[in-house]
Design a protein around this motif. Structure first.
Motif, short mmCIF file in Angstrom:
data_model
loop_
_atom_site.label_atom_id
_atom_site.label_comp_id
_atom_site.label_asym_id
_atom_site.label_seq_id
_atom_site.Cartn_x
_atom_site.Cartn_y
_atom_site.Cartn_z
N VAL A 1 -5.25 1.42 8.72
CA VAL A 1 -3.81 1.14 8.78
C VAL A 1 -3.36 1.16 10.24
O VAL A 1 -3.53 2.16 10.95
CB VAL A 1 -3.00 2.15 7.95
CG1 VAL A 1 -1.50 2.00 8.23
CG2 VAL A 1 -3.29 1.96 6.47
N PRO B 1 5.85 0.84 1.75
CA PRO B 1 5.25 2.18 1.82
C PRO B 1 5.88 3.19 0.86
O PRO B 1 5.21 4.12 0.42
CB PRO B 1 5.49 2.60 3.28
CG PRO B 1 6.67 1.78 3.71
CD PRO B 1 6.52 0.47 3.01
N TYR C 1 -2.13 2.84 -5.03
CA TYR C 1 -3.49 3.00 -4.52
C TYR C 1 -4.51 2.69 -5.61
O TYR C 1 -5.52 2.00 -5.37
CB TYR C 1 -3.68 4.41 -3.99
CG TYR C 1 -4.82 4.56 -3.02
CD1 TYR C 1 -4.99 3.66 -1.96
CD2 TYR C 1 -5.72 5.62 -3.15
CE1 TYR C 1 -6.04 3.82 -1.06
CE2 TYR C 1 -6.76 5.78 -2.24
CZ TYR C 1 -6.92 4.87 -1.21
OH TYR C 1 -7.95 5.03 -0.32
N THR D 1 2.82 0.21 9.79
CA THR D 1 3.49 0.43 8.51
C THR D 1 4.92 -0.06 8.64
O THR D 1 5.68 0.42 9.48
CB THR D 1 3.47 1.91 8.12
OG1 THR D 1 2.11 2.32 7.90
CG2 THR D 1 4.27 2.14 6.85
N LEU E 1 -0.17 7.28 4.24
CA LEU E 1 -0.65 6.11 4.98
C LEU E 1 -1.30 6.50 6.29
O LEU E 1 -2.22 5.81 6.76
CB LEU E 1 0.52 5.15 5.23
CG LEU E 1 1.11 4.55 3.94
CD1 LEU E 1 2.41 3.83 4.24
CD2 LEU E 1 0.11 3.61 3.28
N GLN E 2 -0.86 7.59 6.88
CA GLN E 2 -1.50 8.08 8.11
C GLN E 2 -2.91 8.60 7.83
O GLN E 2 -3.67 8.85 8.76
CB GLN E 2 -0.64 9.19 8.73
CG GLN E 2 0.67 8.68 9.32
CD GLN E 2 1.58 9.81 9.78
OE1 GLN E 2 1.24 11.00 9.69
NE2 GLN E 2 2.76 9.46 10.28
N PHE F 1 4.56 8.33 3.96
CA PHE F 1 4.06 7.93 5.28
C PHE F 1 2.86 8.78 5.69
O PHE F 1 1.92 8.27 6.33
CB PHE F 1 5.18 8.02 6.31
CG PHE F 1 6.32 7.08 6.04
CD1 PHE F 1 6.15 5.71 6.18
CD2 PHE F 1 7.55 7.56 5.63
CE1 PHE F 1 7.19 4.82 5.93
CE2 PHE F 1 8.60 6.68 5.37
CZ PHE F 1 8.42 5.32 5.51
N VAL G 1 0.99 -2.53 6.50
CA VAL G 1 1.46 -2.01 5.22
C VAL G 1 2.88 -2.48 4.94
O VAL G 1 3.76 -2.40 5.81
CB VAL G 1 1.42 -0.47 5.20
CG1 VAL G 1 2.10 0.07 3.93
CG2 VAL G 1 0.00 0.03 5.29
N ILE H 1 -5.05 6.86 5.77
CA ILE H 1 -5.86 5.74 5.29
C ILE H 1 -6.49 4.99 6.46
O ILE H 1 -5.79 4.51 7.36
CB ILE H 1 -5.01 4.78 4.44
CG1 ILE H 1 -4.37 5.51 3.27
CG2 ILE H 1 -5.85 3.61 3.96
CD1 ILE H 1 -5.35 6.15 2.31
N LEU I 1 0.85 -1.19 0.00
CA LEU I 1 0.00 0.00 0.00
C LEU I 1 0.88 1.24 0.00
O LEU I 1 1.71 1.43 0.89
CB LEU I 1 -0.91 -0.01 1.23
CG LEU I 1 -1.81 1.21 1.47
CD1 LEU I 1 -2.73 1.46 0.29
CD2 LEU I 1 -2.61 1.03 2.76
N ASN I 2 0.71 2.04 -1.01
CA ASN I 2 1.38 3.34 -1.12
C ASN I 2 0.60 4.17 -2.12
O ASN I 2 -0.31 3.66 -2.79
CB ASN I 2 2.84 3.17 -1.56
CG ASN I 2 2.97 2.30 -2.80
OD1 ASN I 2 2.54 2.71 -3.88
ND2 ASN I 2 3.53 1.10 -2.66
N TYR I 3 0.92 5.44 -2.25
CA TYR I 3 0.09 6.28 -3.11
C TYR I 3 0.25 5.95 -4.59
O TYR I 3 -0.65 6.22 -5.38
CB TYR I 3 0.31 7.77 -2.83
CG TYR I 3 1.69 8.33 -3.06
CD1 TYR I 3 2.11 8.73 -4.32
CD2 TYR I 3 2.57 8.52 -1.99
CE1 TYR I 3 3.37 9.29 -4.52
CE2 TYR I 3 3.82 9.08 -2.18
CZ TYR I 3 4.22 9.45 -3.44
OH TYR I 3 5.47 10.00 -3.63
#
Length: 380
Positions: A248, A208, A184, A251, A242-243, A239, A205, A245, A179-181
């Motif tokens: 989660v 990242p 996504y 990570t 991810l904070q 990061f 995750v 989402i 999972l990362n941008y």
């Protein structure tokens, strides 16, 4: 350090992944023990309490080195995770043998977290096959207290995850996904997040920063991010994403230098989730990066109905795109291809170009499949 609640325990939001420890002479199997001790020591003294390893990491030596280092600390001061190596079908009949070996290598009497490793199209049927007894054995170890929490890591698509969850979901306490941008939408990590949240399965995750690919961006992309948060370094954006989402919990970052450790721990001193504008910008950056490196297949499937070999062309092009983006570090495409019959792989294309004639994106499909085949070691 930020901590998240998991069944009444506090897990550091940033975990130490031990797949990319510092090595000697470029040999992945030769871990620099002294540098690793310094890294893990800094992690321990700065709030990281989750340590992830696996049977195959660093040629089988990650578990040994991590076990040697962590044995110097109070067993109640850290949570240790390892995994059953289902990435090789040859391991499927050996669950008891391998699990016992892992405990010995890690020098512990139990694993706090243990995972079915790398559930994907290539191995999901074997994982579900009762003749191997993997699920039964791991559940027995959980009842015996040798596994405190059982979960799985997934590299397959959503349908593959659903197949696994339909069988074992009631007993899966967490799931680890890439999972990362960037992924996504590219790998539909968004859909995987929604699936896991709908089942109330906490998310772990991996990747990242996509193996370091998101630590440095094109100059124009970095400028856009600096305009929004001048003091935020580029890796930190991964990061912060991810904070933002839901679901989660942990990570994992495979940190190989003390500098990386210090930077990432500083990022996790506090949560700074993205606002809507920032989220739109970072996903737009990912979209631009994807368009520059991938074949623009929209999976309309017009091509499939015209293929005399009945190839799943959109799926093959999806794997090709993954291979192109991941570069030398790609392992998803080769594993997914292993799940296909030989006459359904990209080199089964006969080059008739019937698919090309109906492609709305005007993709030169046989040419792309030939390039994919060559990348996988087939053809010219």
């Amino acid at each position: 350090m930020i901590y998240n609640d998991f069944q009444g325990i506090k897990l550091s939001a940033l975990g130490m992944g031990n797949m990319r420890l510092p090595i000697i002479g470029g040999d992945d199997s030769k871990i620099d023990v002294r540098a690793s001790e310094e890294i893990i020591g800094y992690c321990m003294s700065h709030g990281i309490n989750y340590y992830d390893t696996a049977y195959g990491y660093h040629g089988g030596n990650s578990e040994i080195v991590v076990g040697d280092i962590l044995k110097k600390y109070d067993r109640d001061s850290f949570y240790l995770a390892s995994k059953f190596p289902g990435y090789s079908l040859a391991n499927m009949p050996k669950v008891k043998e391998i699990f016992e070996e892992q405990l010995q290598k890690c020098k512990v009497e139990y694993f706090d977290f243990y995972l079915f490793h790398n559930v994907c199209e290539m191995n999901v049927d074997a994982y579900l096959d009762p003749k191997f007894g993997i699920y039964d054995y791991l559940m027995e170890q959980k009842r015996n207290g040798r596994i405190k929490h059982l979960g799985f890591s997934a590299h397959g698509d959503i349908d593959c995850m659903k197949k696994f969850l339909d069988a074992y979901g009631r007993d899966m306490e967490f799931c680890q996904i890439e999972l990362n941008y960037f992924d996504y939408d590219f790998q539909d990590a968004r859909g995987k997040v929604e699936l896991l949240n709908s089942l109330n399965i906490p998310i772990w995750v991996m990747e990242p920063v996509r193996g370091g690919q998101l630590a440095h961006l094109p100059e124009d992309a970095e400028a856009k991010l600096k305009a929004l948060r001048p003091d935020e370094n580029i890796p930190a954006w991964a990061f912060r994403f991810l904070q933002s989402i839901e679901g989660v919990t942990v990570t994992l970052s495979g940190m190989s230098t003390l500098e990386q450790v210090k930077e990432n721990i500083a990022t996790y001193d506090e949560a700074k989730p993205l606002n809507d504008e920032e989220m739109n910008v970072i996903l737009g950056i990912a979209d631009d990066m994807i368009k520059k490196t991938t074949v623009p297949c929209t999976a309309c499937h017009y091509c499939v109905s015209h293929c005399p070999m009945s190839l799943d062309i959109p799926f093959l092009l999806k794997l090709y795109n993954e291979a192109m983006v991941a570069g030398a570090g790609d392992f998803i495409a080769p594993m997914a291809l292993m799940s296909l019959d030989e006459d359904k792989k990209p080199w089964a294309c006969v080059g008739c170009r019937s698919c090309e004639e109906v492609c709305p994106q005007t993709i030169k499909i046989p040419d792309e499949l030939a390039r994919f085949s060559a990348k996988m070691g087939h053809g010219a």
